[in-house]
Design a protein around this motif. Structure first.
Motif, mmCIF file in Angstrom:
data_model
loop_
_atom_site.group_PDB
_atom_site.id
_atom_site.type_symbol
_atom_site.label_atom_id
_atom_site.label_comp_id
_atom_site.label_asym_id
_atom_site.label_seq_id
_atom_site.Cartn_x
_atom_site.Cartn_y
_atom_site.Cartn_z
ATOM 1 N N THR A 2 65.501 -79.276 -33.352
ATOM 2 C CA THR A 2 65.087 -80.139 -34.454
ATOM 3 C C THR A 2 63.830 -80.892 -34.055
ATOM 4 O O THR A 2 63.389 -80.797 -32.902
ATOM 5 N N ARG A 5 63.269 -85.491 -44.115
ATOM 6 C CA ARG A 5 64.419 -85.078 -44.948
ATOM 7 C C ARG A 5 65.441 -86.185 -45.149
ATOM 8 O O ARG A 5 66.226 -86.130 -46.085
ATOM 9 N N GLN A 9 73.417 -79.486 -49.159
ATOM 10 C CA GLN A 9 72.731 -79.509 -50.456
ATOM 11 C C GLN A 9 73.684 -79.827 -51.600
ATOM 12 O O GLN A 9 73.322 -80.520 -52.555
ATOM 13 N N HIS A 49 75.547 -97.111 -50.097
ATOM 14 C CA HIS A 49 75.843 -96.316 -48.899
ATOM 15 C C HIS A 49 74.562 -95.634 -48.433
ATOM 16 O O HIS A 49 73.842 -95.027 -49.226
ATOM 17 N N ASN A 83 71.048 -90.982 -47.074
ATOM 18 C CA ASN A 83 69.778 -90.257 -47.019
ATOM 19 C C ASN A 83 68.790 -91.041 -47.886
ATOM 20 O O ASN A 83 69.098 -91.362 -49.037
HETATM 21 N N1 ACO Z 1 66.225 -79.872 -37.922
HETATM 22 C C1 ACO Z 1 65.395 -78.898 -38.301
HETATM 23 N N2 ACO Z 1 65.712 -78.024 -39.270
HETATM 24 C C2 ACO Z 1 66.912 -78.155 -39.862
HETATM 25 C C3 ACO Z 1 67.833 -79.149 -39.504
HETATM 26 C C4 ACO Z 1 67.447 -80.032 -38.481
HETATM 27 N N3 ACO Z 1 68.239 -81.031 -38.063
HETATM 28 N N4 ACO Z 1 68.937 -79.033 -40.262
HETATM 29 C C5 ACO Z 1 68.723 -77.983 -41.086
HETATM 30 N N5 ACO Z 1 67.508 -77.464 -40.847
HETATM 31 C C6 ACO Z 1 66.874 -76.323 -41.496
HETATM 32 C C7 ACO Z 1 67.843 -75.427 -42.209
HETATM 33 O O1 ACO Z 1 68.442 -74.516 -41.318
HETATM 34 C C8 ACO Z 1 66.954 -74.761 -43.226
HETATM 35 O O2 ACO Z 1 66.263 -73.736 -42.593
HETATM 36 P P1 ACO Z 1 65.970 -72.354 -43.357
HETATM 37 O O3 ACO Z 1 65.152 -72.735 -44.557
HETATM 38 O O4 ACO Z 1 65.237 -71.561 -42.344
HETATM 39 O O5 ACO Z 1 67.310 -71.825 -43.727
HETATM 40 C C9 ACO Z 1 65.958 -75.861 -43.590
HETATM 41 O O6 ACO Z 1 66.014 -76.817 -42.528
HETATM 42 C C10 ACO Z 1 66.260 -76.559 -44.891
HETATM 43 O O7 ACO Z 1 67.639 -76.885 -44.920
HETATM 44 P P2 ACO Z 1 68.282 -77.560 -46.160
HETATM 45 O O8 ACO Z 1 69.748 -77.673 -45.931
HETATM 46 O O9 ACO Z 1 67.808 -76.895 -47.397
HETATM 47 O O10 ACO Z 1 67.608 -79.010 -46.080
HETATM 48 P P3 ACO Z 1 67.737 -80.183 -47.079
HETATM 49 O O11 ACO Z 1 66.421 -80.553 -47.586
HETATM 50 O O12 ACO Z 1 68.841 -79.949 -48.103
HETATM 51 O O13 ACO Z 1 68.213 -81.343 -46.127
HETATM 52 C C11 ACO Z 1 70.208 -82.549 -45.539
HETATM 53 C C12 ACO Z 1 69.441 -81.225 -45.439
HETATM 54 C C13 ACO Z 1 69.383 -83.624 -44.879
HETATM 55 C C14 ACO Z 1 71.548 -82.387 -44.840
HETATM 56 C C15 ACO Z 1 70.419 -82.889 -47.026
HETATM 57 O O14 ACO Z 1 70.943 -81.796 -47.721
HETATM 58 C C16 ACO Z 1 71.333 -84.057 -47.198
HETATM 59 O O15 ACO Z 1 71.051 -85.172 -46.814
HETATM 60 N N6 ACO Z 1 72.465 -83.854 -47.886
HETATM 61 C C17 ACO Z 1 73.427 -84.898 -48.086
HETATM 62 C C18 ACO Z 1 74.425 -84.793 -47.003
HETATM 63 C C19 ACO Z 1 74.930 -86.118 -46.537
HETATM 64 O O16 ACO Z 1 74.314 -87.138 -46.650
HETATM 65 N N7 ACO Z 1 76.115 -86.058 -45.988
HETATM 66 C C20 ACO Z 1 76.693 -87.191 -45.389
HETATM 67 C C21 ACO Z 1 78.070 -87.435 -45.792
HETATM 68 S S1 ACO Z 1 78.256 -87.581 -47.526
HETATM 69 C C22 ACO Z 1 77.360 -88.867 -47.854
HETATM 70 O O17 ACO Z 1 77.260 -89.750 -47.056
HETATM 71 C C23 ACO Z 1 76.754 -88.940 -49.224
#
Ligand code: ACO
Length: 336
Positions: free
Chosen positions: A33, A41, A229, A263, A266
């Motif tokens: 990462t 992100r 996502q 909360h 993100n």
């Molecule tokens: N570092 C680098 N690259 C990464 C990482 C990382 N830590 N994690 C994922 N990637 C890559 C993925 O593998 C993907 O690569 P690819 O395109 O080659 O397949 C790319 O980055 C994009 O991944 P996405 O999952 O599409 O990234 P997104 O923009 O959706 O961000 C994230 C991911 C940050 C997890 C986002 O979806 C998110 O915040 N979701 C909400 C989840 C959350 O907050 N959960 C917590 C509990 S519930 C809550 O509190 C609401």
């Protein structure tokens, strides 16, 4: 859950975060990462991680102690302790029983509540209902998570997001009479669950469905698994609707909100919620940059920070909202 008397009000807030800080640069050495990816992100730069030997109830008790101190109420006067957590010291008994012992809180009923990131809001709503029912006494509501022990530190899609910490409030019956024009207290709470999304954020192993085996442990089935996502989209939608619905229940408009204490999952989620609510992002209490997602602890940590640094003042209108595994979510309106 509309307004009725006796109302509950927040008498004290407290927080505790472990001293060890894990930065995005540290994570660059642990998984594939980058600081740039995490920052862009999520908005997270660093998070606090519990020390060896430190357990969930230590953090919860420390936050609870600070909240009791602000309230000026001894632990012996507590009539209940509610701990929102999905990372207790042990599967049984509840984390709350250890908190009770550590605080010296007598024999008041003390129990855990499993609503993941919405755990604090669920706890505050239940405490509010008890106080409204006239049962009296002061109730300690804690949100606490020691997520670092239930994360897969090889999974970059989850391990960069979370942090450890605890936050707490002391709720008690309002001491204001009916003549007060803008009474302080919990004005409305709204809670929701949609179990059809249970698999989107789950620790699949370790319960009755998948008892732990050496194979399950090797596959990290006892750690957090997430469909990021899916959670992102539903979080924006439901955090917005829960805030609107709790504002409606309190008879308040978005422009009357002084602070949104949401909360912290993100930064992009919160920016989209702010836009949909037409509440300027400057009115959101934000600290995700320094703590990451501390799940049930994030609202009371943000609340305590803003109370202690003077941003939140007595009489301010606060809108709260949270969403987490379950999925469970909710909103609340509090006049501080
Ligand atoms: N570092 C680098 N690259 C990464 C990482 C990382 N830590 N994690 C994922 N990637 C890559 C993925 O593998 C993907 O690569 P690819 O395109 O080659 O397949 C790319 O980055 C994009 O991944 P996405 O999952 O599409 O990234 P997104 O923009 O959706 O961000 C994230 C991911 C940050 C997890 C986002 O979806 C998110 O915040 N979701 C909400 C989840 C959350 O907050 N959960 C917590 C509990 S519930 C809550 O509190 C609401």
């Amino acid at each position: 859950m509309s307004i009725s008397r006796p109302r509950s009000r927040i008498y004290g807030t407290g927080r505790y975060v472990p001293s060890h800080v894990l930065t995005n640069q540290d994570l660059e050495c642990m998984v594939d990462t980058t600081d740039a990816w995490i920052t862009e992100r999520t908005g997270i730069k660093e998070r606090h991680i519990a020390g060896e030997g430190e357990v969930t109830s230590d953090m919860a008790a420390a936050a609870g102690r600070a909240a009791l101190e602000m309230a000026g109420i001894p632990a012996s006067k507590l009539s209940m302790i509610i701990v929102g957590t999905i990372s207790p010291d042990t599967p049984m008994p509840a984390c709350a029983v250890h908190v009770q012992q550590k605080l010296g809180a007598g024999t008041c009923p003390s129990f855990d509540l499993s609503a993941a990131c919405a755990g604090f809001l669920y706890g505050m709503s239940i405490a509010d209902q008890f106080i409204r029912s006239g049962q009296g006494g002061y109730i300690l509501v804690v949100g606490v998570e020691l997520l670092s022990r239930i994360l897969n530190w090889k999974d970059r899609t989850t391990c960069v997001l979370f942090g450890d910490g605890a936050g707490a409030v002391v709720l008690g019956p309002s001491d204001e009479g009916p003549e007060v024009e803008r009474p302080r207290g919990v004005l409305a709470t709204k809670l929701y669950t949609d179990g059809s999304l249970a698999e989107a954020l789950v620790i699949p192993g370790g319960g009755s469905r998948e008892p732990l085996t050496p194979e399950a442990l090797a596959a990290s089935r006892n750690k957090v698994h997430m469909s990021g996502q899916e959670i992102f989209k539903v979080a924006v939608k439901n955090l917005t609707s829960a805030t609107k619905e709790s504002l409606d229940a309190a008879g308040m408009l978005p422009e009357q909100v002084d602070w949104v204490v949401a909360h912290q999952a993100n930064l992009r989620i919160l920016n989209q919620v702010a836009a949909r609510l037409a509440i300027p992002p400057e009115r959101f209490i934000l600290n995700i940059e320094r703590y990451g997602n501390t799940s049930s602890a994030s609202i009371p940590i943000a609340l305590d920070e803003a109370v202690r640094d003077g941003r939140i003042q007595p009489g301010h209108n606060l809108a709260m909202c949270a969403l987490g595994a379950g999925i469970s979510w909710g909103g609340a309106v509090v006049r501080f």
